[in-house]
Scaffold this motif. Structure first.
Motif, short mmCIF file in Angstrom:
data_model
loop_
_atom_site.label_atom_id
_atom_site.label_comp_id
_atom_site.label_asym_id
_atom_site.label_seq_id
_atom_site.Cartn_x
_atom_site.Cartn_y
_atom_site.Cartn_z
N ASP A 1 -56.89 39.20 26.33
CA ASP A 1 -55.98 38.72 25.29
C ASP A 1 -54.79 39.69 25.11
N PRO A 2 -54.04 39.92 26.19
CA PRO A 2 -52.89 40.84 26.12
C PRO A 2 -51.71 40.18 25.41
N GLN A 3 -50.73 40.99 25.04
CA GLN A 3 -49.53 40.45 24.40
C GLN A 3 -48.49 40.02 25.44
N MET A 4 -48.60 40.59 26.64
CA MET A 4 -47.63 40.28 27.71
C MET A 4 -48.37 40.09 29.02
N VAL A 5 -47.82 39.26 29.90
CA VAL A 5 -48.38 39.13 31.25
C VAL A 5 -47.23 39.01 32.24
N GLY A 6 -47.22 39.89 33.25
CA GLY A 6 -46.19 39.83 34.29
C GLY A 6 -46.76 39.25 35.58
N VAL A 7 -46.18 38.16 36.03
CA VAL A 7 -46.58 37.62 37.33
C VAL A 7 -45.32 37.35 38.15
N GLY A 8 -45.39 37.70 39.42
CA GLY A 8 -44.28 37.44 40.32
C GLY A 8 -44.84 37.29 41.72
N PRO A 9 -44.06 36.66 42.60
CA PRO A 9 -44.57 36.48 43.97
C PRO A 9 -44.66 37.81 44.72
N PHE A 10 -45.66 37.94 45.56
CA PHE A 10 -45.70 39.07 46.50
C PHE A 10 -44.53 38.92 47.46
N LEU A 11 -43.87 40.03 47.76
CA LEU A 11 -42.80 40.03 48.75
C LEU A 11 -43.05 41.19 49.70
N PRO A 12 -42.96 40.97 51.01
CA PRO A 12 -43.26 42.06 51.94
C PRO A 12 -42.20 43.16 51.92
N HIS A 13 -42.62 44.37 52.19
CA HIS A 13 -41.70 45.50 52.40
C HIS A 13 -41.98 46.04 53.80
N ASP A 14 -40.92 46.13 54.61
CA ASP A 14 -41.07 46.49 56.03
C ASP A 14 -41.89 47.74 56.28
N ALA A 15 -41.72 48.76 55.45
CA ALA A 15 -42.34 50.05 55.73
C ALA A 15 -43.73 50.17 55.11
N THR A 16 -44.42 49.05 54.95
CA THR A 16 -45.78 49.09 54.39
C THR A 16 -46.73 48.36 55.34
N PRO A 17 -48.03 48.57 55.19
CA PRO A 17 -48.98 47.86 56.06
C PRO A 17 -48.88 46.34 55.91
N PHE A 18 -48.34 45.85 54.81
CA PHE A 18 -48.22 44.40 54.59
C PHE A 18 -46.83 43.87 54.95
N GLY A 19 -46.07 44.69 55.70
CA GLY A 19 -44.68 44.32 56.02
C GLY A 19 -44.55 43.00 56.76
N GLY A 20 -45.59 42.63 57.53
CA GLY A 20 -45.50 41.39 58.30
C GLY A 20 -46.15 40.20 57.62
N GLU A 21 -46.60 40.37 56.40
CA GLU A 21 -47.32 39.29 55.70
C GLU A 21 -46.32 38.31 55.08
N ALA A 22 -46.81 37.10 54.82
CA ALA A 22 -45.95 36.07 54.22
C ALA A 22 -45.77 36.32 52.72
N ALA A 23 -44.62 35.92 52.21
CA ALA A 23 -44.35 36.06 50.78
C ALA A 23 -45.17 35.04 49.99
N GLY A 24 -45.31 35.30 48.70
CA GLY A 24 -46.03 34.38 47.81
C GLY A 24 -45.26 33.09 47.60
N CYS A 25 -45.93 32.12 46.98
CA CYS A 25 -45.38 30.78 46.82
C CYS A 25 -44.72 30.63 45.44
#
Ligand code: 5AD
Length: 342
Positions: free
Chosen positions: A219-243
């Motif tokens: 029961d928080p007062q705020m909730v932040g949600v956003g799509p995942f976006l890849p960053h080249d210099a990370t292990p997930f750099g080649g993954e697809a972005a969120g919908c």
């Protein structure tokens, strides 16, 4: 789908499989209803928070984030107290009354350093709310910062599935300690924000429902949600972005679960789609966080590829946001925008 939406409005929750069904819907009724509820509770006012990204040093090594410690290519910066206060003053002049100080988990910012900073900020103007978003800390630290005047704290849980959490973080990071932090922050009396990325690698709809149920419980007062976006210099750099559609559905569902929730249309949503934040508002979001960090450092705070607003000034970011909001019939509100129980 109308039946499920109406049931959610009435009961403010659904069964596990019903949530799953609603998450996957493309029926515009869900967003329409969420937008209506937002209008009923907040009118056409969208709260603006001035975002100051004050350090991109981070001791953590999250697989998705461009600020991860093993990203040797990141140019690191840390704003001085004077620079932070300058950004704050400039933001105050532009009308902001809530400031979000966000940064990586930077060991330079000890409790003493932060308490001194918070006192300077809160002492400067008494009509402002200060939000911190600087990761996990001890109970003692959270308490000291609260006592120094911090009003709110943002800490995304990212997922509530321990296996999913482990697939996105190194072994020294534990889901349980993150969840413990959120409960501690609530106990201390902060207005608390949690949240998660949508479409992070290996996330399932079941995981998202798990997050929704956790949010119901916390029961928080705020909730932040956003799509995942890849960053080249990370292990997930080649993954697809969120919908985008799933992200908007989650925003709408959260609005219907908790009509008075403070729910940002995030920078990630504005990055994945030019009018993403506007779509977020029209799906029930009621907060935006224009960047008021010094322009010179902005492009170094790169959580993911192509992040928007990295070349603008505080005035440009706020002006752009005000225009975007008025184009969809909304108005930026410049008060503290505290969470309202009723
Ligand atoms: N894509 C989208 N959001 C991200 N964050 C970190 N890295 C990424 C990324 N690659 C989000 C996390 C974190 C917040 C500060 O930014 O959810 O909690």
């Amino acid at each position: 789908m109308k039946v499920l939406v109406d049931k959610l409005i009435k009961n403010r929750t659904l069964k596990f499989d019903e949530f799953k069904e609603l998450l996957a819907t493309t029926d515009p009724y869900l967003h329409q209803k969420a937008n209506e509820v937002r209008m009923q509770v907040f009118g056409n006012k969208i709260f603006a928070r001035g975002l100051i990204e004050f350090t991109n040093y981070c001791k953590n090594d999250c697989f998705y984030c461009g600020l991860r410690t093993s990203n040797g290519g990141a140019a690191r910066y840390r704003l001085t107290k004077e620079q932070i206060l300058e950004s704050y003053e400039a933001g105050y002049e532009l009308g902001y009354r809530t400031f979000v100080l966000q940064g990586g988990e930077d060991p330079f910012f000890t409790d003493d350093v932060l308490v001194d900073l918070v006192r300077a900020i809160k002492g400067g103007h008494t009509d402002c709310a200060v939000t911190l978003s600087i990761g996990e800390r001890s109970r003692e630290s959270f308490q000291r910062l609260y006592d120094a005047g911090v009003d709110r704290y943002l800490l995304r849980q990212e997922t509530t599935n321990p296996k999913h959490y482990a697939s996105m973080h190194p072994l020294d990071m534990r889901l349980q300690s993150r969840l413990d932090c959120l409960w501690t922050l609530k106990e201390i009396g902060y207005q608390v924000g949690c949240g998660f990325m949508v479409g992070s690698p290996s996330q399932t709809l079941d995981d998202i429902v798990g997050d929704l149920m956790f949010i119901k419980e916390l029961d928080p007062q705020m909730v932040g949600v956003g799509p995942f976006l890849p960053h080249d210099a990370t292990p997930f750099g080649g993954e697809a972005a969120g919908c985008v559609q799933t992200t908007l559905n989650i925003i709408a569902i959260l609005r219907l679960m908790k009509p008075n929730l403070l729910l940002p249309a995030t920078t990630a949503l504005g990055t994945i789609k030019d009018n993403g934040r506007e779509l977020g508002i029209m799906a029930g979001a009621n907060v935006v966080m224009p960047n008021i960090s010094p322009t010179s450092e902005r492009k170094k705070y790169l959580l993911y590829n192509n992040k928007i607003g990295t070349t603008s000034s505080a005035m440009d970011s706020g002006g752009d946001m005000a225009r975007r909001m008025s184009a969809i019939g909304c108005e930026l509100a410049i008060d503290r925008g505290d969470y309202n129980e009723s």
